[in-house]
Design a protein around this motif. Structure first.
Motif, short mmCIF file in Angstrom:
data_model
loop_
_atom_site.label_atom_id
_atom_site.label_comp_id
_atom_site.label_asym_id
_atom_site.label_seq_id
_atom_site.Cartn_x
_atom_site.Cartn_y
_atom_site.Cartn_z
N ASN A 170 15.06 -52.15 -70.80
CA ASN A 170 15.03 -53.60 -70.98
C ASN A 170 16.12 -54.33 -70.18
OD1 ASN A 170 12.89 -53.42 -72.87
ND2 ASN A 170 14.39 -52.90 -74.48
N GLY A 171 17.01 -53.59 -69.59
CA GLY A 171 18.08 -54.25 -68.83
C GLY A 171 19.33 -53.40 -68.75
N CYS A 172 20.36 -53.80 -69.54
CA CYS A 172 21.66 -53.11 -69.43
C CYS A 172 22.42 -53.25 -70.75
CB CYS A 172 22.46 -53.72 -68.28
SG CYS A 172 24.08 -52.97 -68.04
N ILE A 173 22.95 -52.11 -71.23
CA ILE A 173 23.83 -52.15 -72.40
C ILE A 173 25.27 -52.18 -71.90
CG2 ILE A 173 24.69 -50.89 -74.40
CD1 ILE A 173 21.91 -49.75 -74.80
N LEU A 174 26.03 -53.15 -72.37
CA LEU A 174 27.43 -53.29 -71.98
C LEU A 174 28.32 -53.04 -73.18
CD1 LEU A 174 29.06 -55.81 -69.63
CD2 LEU A 174 29.99 -55.57 -71.93
N THR A 175 29.31 -52.17 -73.03
CA THR A 175 30.32 -51.94 -74.08
C THR A 175 31.70 -52.25 -73.50
OG1 THR A 175 30.56 -49.60 -73.48
CG2 THR A 175 28.94 -50.14 -75.17
N THR A 233 26.61 -54.78 -76.49
CA THR A 233 25.51 -55.75 -76.42
C THR A 233 24.54 -55.34 -75.31
OG1 THR A 233 27.03 -57.49 -77.08
CG2 THR A 233 24.91 -58.18 -76.18
N GLU A 234 23.25 -55.47 -75.60
CA GLU A 234 22.23 -55.21 -74.58
C GLU A 234 21.75 -56.53 -74.00
OE1 GLU A 234 18.13 -52.63 -73.82
OE2 GLU A 234 18.86 -52.96 -75.86
N TYR A 235 21.75 -56.62 -72.68
CA TYR A 235 21.28 -57.81 -71.98
C TYR A 235 20.05 -57.47 -71.15
CZ TYR A 235 25.90 -59.80 -73.04
OH TYR A 235 27.02 -60.27 -73.68
N ALA A 236 19.11 -58.37 -71.13
CA ALA A 236 17.92 -58.20 -70.30
C ALA A 236 18.24 -58.64 -68.87
CB ALA A 236 16.76 -59.00 -70.87
N LEU A 237 19.27 -58.00 -68.31
CA LEU A 237 19.79 -58.36 -67.00
C LEU A 237 20.24 -57.10 -66.28
CD1 LEU A 237 22.08 -61.32 -68.15
CD2 LEU A 237 19.92 -61.58 -66.91
N GLY A 238 20.49 -57.23 -64.99
CA GLY A 238 21.09 -56.14 -64.26
C GLY A 238 22.56 -56.02 -64.61
N GLU A 239 23.24 -55.03 -63.98
CA GLU A 239 24.63 -54.77 -64.32
C GLU A 239 25.53 -55.96 -64.05
OE1 GLU A 239 28.29 -51.76 -63.07
OE2 GLU A 239 26.21 -51.23 -62.60
N THR A 270 38.02 -55.62 -71.60
CA THR A 270 38.67 -54.42 -71.07
C THR A 270 37.82 -53.21 -71.43
OG1 THR A 270 40.01 -54.19 -73.08
CG2 THR A 270 40.97 -55.43 -71.26
N GLU A 271 38.07 -52.10 -70.75
CA GLU A 271 37.35 -50.85 -71.02
C GLU A 271 35.83 -51.05 -70.92
OE1 GLU A 271 38.69 -49.11 -74.68
OE2 GLU A 271 40.77 -49.73 -74.33
N ILE A 272 35.39 -51.79 -69.92
CA ILE A 272 33.97 -52.11 -69.77
C ILE A 272 33.19 -50.89 -69.28
CG2 ILE A 272 32.30 -53.53 -68.52
CD1 ILE A 272 34.38 -55.71 -68.38
N HIS A 273 32.03 -50.68 -69.90
CA HIS A 273 31.12 -49.62 -69.47
C HIS A 273 29.70 -50.16 -69.56
CE1 HIS A 273 29.44 -45.63 -68.86
NE2 HIS A 273 28.65 -45.84 -69.92
N THR A 274 28.88 -49.90 -68.56
CA THR A 274 27.49 -50.36 -68.56
C THR A 274 26.54 -49.18 -68.48
OG1 THR A 274 27.52 -50.64 -66.16
CG2 THR A 274 28.07 -52.58 -67.50
N GLU A 275 25.38 -49.37 -69.09
CA GLU A 275 24.35 -48.33 -69.10
C GLU A 275 22.98 -49.00 -68.94
OE1 GLU A 275 22.46 -45.07 -72.22
OE2 GLU A 275 24.38 -46.03 -72.65
N LYS A 276 22.27 -48.58 -67.90
CA LYS A 276 20.95 -49.17 -67.65
C LYS A 276 19.95 -48.69 -68.68
CE LYS A 276 21.45 -49.78 -62.64
NZ LYS A 276 20.89 -49.46 -61.30
N THR A 277 19.07 -49.59 -69.09
CA THR A 277 18.01 -49.27 -70.05
C THR A 277 16.69 -49.82 -69.51
OG1 THR A 277 18.25 -51.34 -71.30
CG2 THR A 277 19.67 -49.48 -71.94
#
Length: 285
Positions: A268-273, A238-244, A259-266
């Motif tokens: 528009n905000g941050c993609i969290l998997t 999910t992509e959120y229009a927020l910081g990490e 579990t197994e959380i990974h974040t990637e800055k974009t």
């Protein structure tokens, strides 16, 4: 017909009749004389064989008495019939007095009858079996059933009564099937009552019927109240229009613990998997 009577004493003496019948020796009469004693009557021709069987099984044979045929002849046909009937009744009582001929499940948890009977069966307690001597393990297993707060056993005659009580503040049981809460992999499933349609490791979709509200009893299908719990795991992206940190917090609100959380800055905000879990339960706990 010459009749011989034996008196035997020892532990498990109530099984004497069974042992003689297994050796094809008809028992004419049987009477329990004391807690660990029994008097039996057989035809005189079986005297030596009976004596050998009783001695070999460590019973103490305290008396042997023979009676001639004239006594029975003088009683007449009617009296002889009564004696035979009485002998059969006495031997039946002797053999069955310690057996379970009926099992009754009572109390507010009586709806667990099928589960209780299965627990008893696994513990060797069934119709015609001896009454349970060690009840601790059986009680513990019955108490592990959802909502059960009390369990006791009582044997009166040949009837074994199991009193099962559920917690007084328990909510009414709900009817229906257990439905999958999400699409993903079935990670856990515990079914106390109902028919499971999937196994752990299967792929399921949201809305799938995980446990149906019926069960087979022999060849008969009956509707039952489902008591079951399941957990489904599924990937999240999910992509959120927020910081990490904001994305992690919002994902927790949306999916619970991940579990197994990974974040990637974009831009528009941050993609969290990550990997999320959803649970569903019906009348469980």
């Amino acid at each position: 017909m010459r009749r011989v009577e034996f008196e035997a004493e020892g532990l498990g003496v109530e099984r004497v009749v069974d042992k003689l019948r297994a050796a094809d020796i008809p028992v004419l009469a049987a009477e329990k004389t004391q807690k660990n004693g029994v008097r039996i009557a057989v035809e005189g021709k079986h005297r030596k064989k009976v004596f050998a069987i009783l001695r070999s099984t460590c019973y103490n044979v305290t008396k042997v008495r023979a009676r001639g045929a004239e006594r029975f002849l003088s009683l007449g046909v009617k009296t002889a019939g009564l004696l035979v009937g009485a002998a059969i009744a006495l031997s039946s009582v002797l053999v069955l007095e310690s057996r379970v001929l009926r099992i009754e499940v009572v109390g507010s948890g009586a709806y667990y009858e099928a589960e209780v009977r299965e627990i008893l069966s696994r513990g060797g307690v069934e119709i015609f079996s001896p009454a349970p001597k060690e009840k601790g393990a059986l009680t513990a297993e019955i108490l592990s059933l959802p909502r059960v707060s009390f369990c006791s056993f009582k044997k009166q005659g040949a009837v074994l009564t199991v009193d099962v009580e559920v917690a007084g503040d328990a909510k009414p049981l709900e009817a229906g099937a257990l439905i999958s809460p999400a699409e993903g992999i079935l990670e856990e499933m515990v079914v106390i009552r109902g028919t499971p349609n999937f196994a752990v490791g299967d792929s399921v979709k949201a809305g799938d019927v995980l446990v149906s509200d019926f069960a087979l009893y022999g060849e008969e299908q009956r509707e039952v109240i489902v008591i079951a719990r399941a957990k489904v795991g599924f990937p999240v992206r999910t992509e959120y229009a927020l910081g990490e940190e904001g994305a992690r917090f919002q994902a927790f609100l949306d999916y619970g613990d991940l579990t197994e959380i990974h974040t990637e800055k974009t831009e528009n905000g941050c993609i969290l998997t990550g990997y999320a879990h959803r649970e569903a339960a019906l009348n469980f706990g």
